[in-house]
Scaffold this active site. Structure first.
Site, PDB file in Angstrom:
ATOM      1  N   GLY A 125      91.323 100.370  76.587  1.00 29.49           N
ATOM      2  CA  GLY A 125      92.428 100.933  77.421  1.00 29.49           C
ATOM      3  C   GLY A 125      93.140 101.890  76.357  1.00 29.49           C
ATOM      4  N   CYS A 126      93.930 102.559  76.764  1.00 34.95           N
ATOM      5  CA  CYS A 126      94.518 103.873  76.481  1.00 34.95           C
ATOM      6  C   CYS A 126      95.856 104.312  77.107  1.00 34.95           C
ATOM      7  CB  CYS A 126      93.611 105.006  76.299  1.00 34.95           C
ATOM      8  SG  CYS A 126      92.339 104.545  75.124  1.00 34.95           S
ATOM      9  N   THR A 127      96.478 104.936  76.569  1.00 32.51           N
ATOM     10  CA  THR A 127      97.849 105.714  77.313  1.00 32.51           C
ATOM     11  C   THR A 127      97.885 107.163  76.520  1.00 32.51           C
ATOM     12  OG1 THR A 127      99.150 103.694  77.656  1.00 32.51           O
ATOM     13  CG2 THR A 127     100.249 105.915  77.826  1.00 32.51           C
TER      14      THR A 127
END
Length: 363
Positions: A125-127
């Site tokens: 996951g990431c932002t």
């Protein structure tokens, strides 16, 4: 359900508190940073980094990760690939992988597997955010969220790749990996990779096999390094073209920032090509783009909505006040920074000395 609603309510309540805090960066630990001489032979060049890690501890931790990822038959297949590494992988990856395996006294196939974690598991996951301030500066910040979080925190490292003492490009990577998820080419562009979960495991395997027998398809993390290191991708526009349209093994989002006004984009990719390029558009008020792990034209799932808190926080700060310090605050919000967050990287191609990575412990 009620727990998720209260957690989301707390996140939005926390936005003004975090953004106004004077102690938001207390206790942040910078990732270790090393330089690597790419003028050295491929099998030797990682030694300056690897020597700082205990080989037996690395093997033990890596084995625990591999046991959860794949079965023995897959490892045996990868060992066959490892035995003919120069045939399957181009320079410099084959030589560097061989040198890493030798240092840690591990099978080459195991290090090949470790370098294909993203392409095999698609579990990250990431932002990532690219923003332009009112003076035209481009700022890029990202949270890397992934499984095996505690282990990867111990392996996170910043590496300056140098030739004749000059830094050609910089990456945040994991010890033992020769590809990148985050990187910067000074005065040219910055890039981060976010996971996009599309397709099936069978499609993943087919694309990996294609990549191994063809020089037209590359592994995802190798794509970023290729873009950072090649002379024909030394500008934002040329890097954007390669990252968007060169075939690779896994779907993803590339978030790219440049060194000049309006140079910022989110590339939404299938395996073979981009399906969308979403760019900064100052004339229409789009002074930042924020990507998590869902197509930007679709609403994020309520079970994993980091996008809305991030967007609200960015708009609360505003274009006049945005900079890397402010973006670190955004990436420190609850949900945006969570139990799966491994590190936060701040970077700006036009201000290359600002590159920094922090190990995170959130949620």
């Amino acid at each position: 359900m009620y727990f998720k609603m209260w957690r989301l309510f707390f996140t939005f309540l926390a936005i003004p508190l975090v953004l106004g805090s004077q102690t938001w960066n207390e206790g942040l630990k910078k990732a270790p940073r090393y330089s690597m001489n790419i003028d050295l032979p491929e099998e030797e060049r990682w030694e300056s980094v690897l020597q700082h890690w205990n080989a037996s501890e690395f093997r033990e931790m890596a084995t625990a990760v591999f046991d959860k990822m794949v079965n023995k038959e897959t490892l045996q297949l990868l060992e066959i690939i490892g035995g003919a590494l120069d045939y399957y992988l181009p320079s410099p990856y084959a030589g560097e992988i061989r040198g890493i395996a030798k240092h840690f006294q591990m099978d080459v196939g195991e290090i090949v597997l470790y370098n294909l974690i993203y392409d095999i598991t698609l579990s990250g996951g990431c932002t990532s955010i690219v923003a332009q301030d009112s003076k035209g500066n481009i700022w890029h910040a990202r949270n890397m969220d992934y499984g095996f979080t505690a282990t990867l925190r111990n392996w996170t490292v910043v590496v300056d790749f140098q030739s004749h003492g000059k830094t050609l490009y910089t990456s945040t990577s994991f010890v033992g990996q020769v590809g990148f998820y985050t990187g910067q080419r000074p005065n040219a562009f910055t890039v981060s990779l976010n996971e996009r979960d599309e397709g099936t495991m069978l499609e993943d395997i087919i694309q990996i096999l294609k990549a191994l027998i063809s020089d037209k398809t590359v592994f995802t993390s190798f794509q970023i390094r290729d873009a950072l290191s090649r002379n024909d991708t030394a500008t934002f526009d040329s890097a954007l073209q390669r990252l968007a349209y060169h075939p690779e093994t896994a779907p993803n989002y590339y978030i790219v920032g440049g060194a000049k006004s309006a140079e910022g984009a989110v590339i939404t990719r299938d395996r073979l090509t981009a399906v969308d390029v979403w760019r900064l558009d100052l004339s229409n008020g789009r002074w930042f783009v924020l990507e998590t792990n869902y197509d930007h034209w679709e609403p994020p799932p309520k079970s994993d909505d980091r996008r809305d808190p991030g967007n609200k926080a960015m708009n609360a700060i505003g274009q006049d006040a945005i900079d890397l310090d402010a973006m670190l605050k955004v990436l420190s919000l609850p949900l945006v920074c969570n139990s799966g967050t491994v590190y936060t990287t701040l970077m700006s191609a036009a201000h290359p000395s600002s590159y920094a990575t922090f190990i995170r412990h959130c949620g």
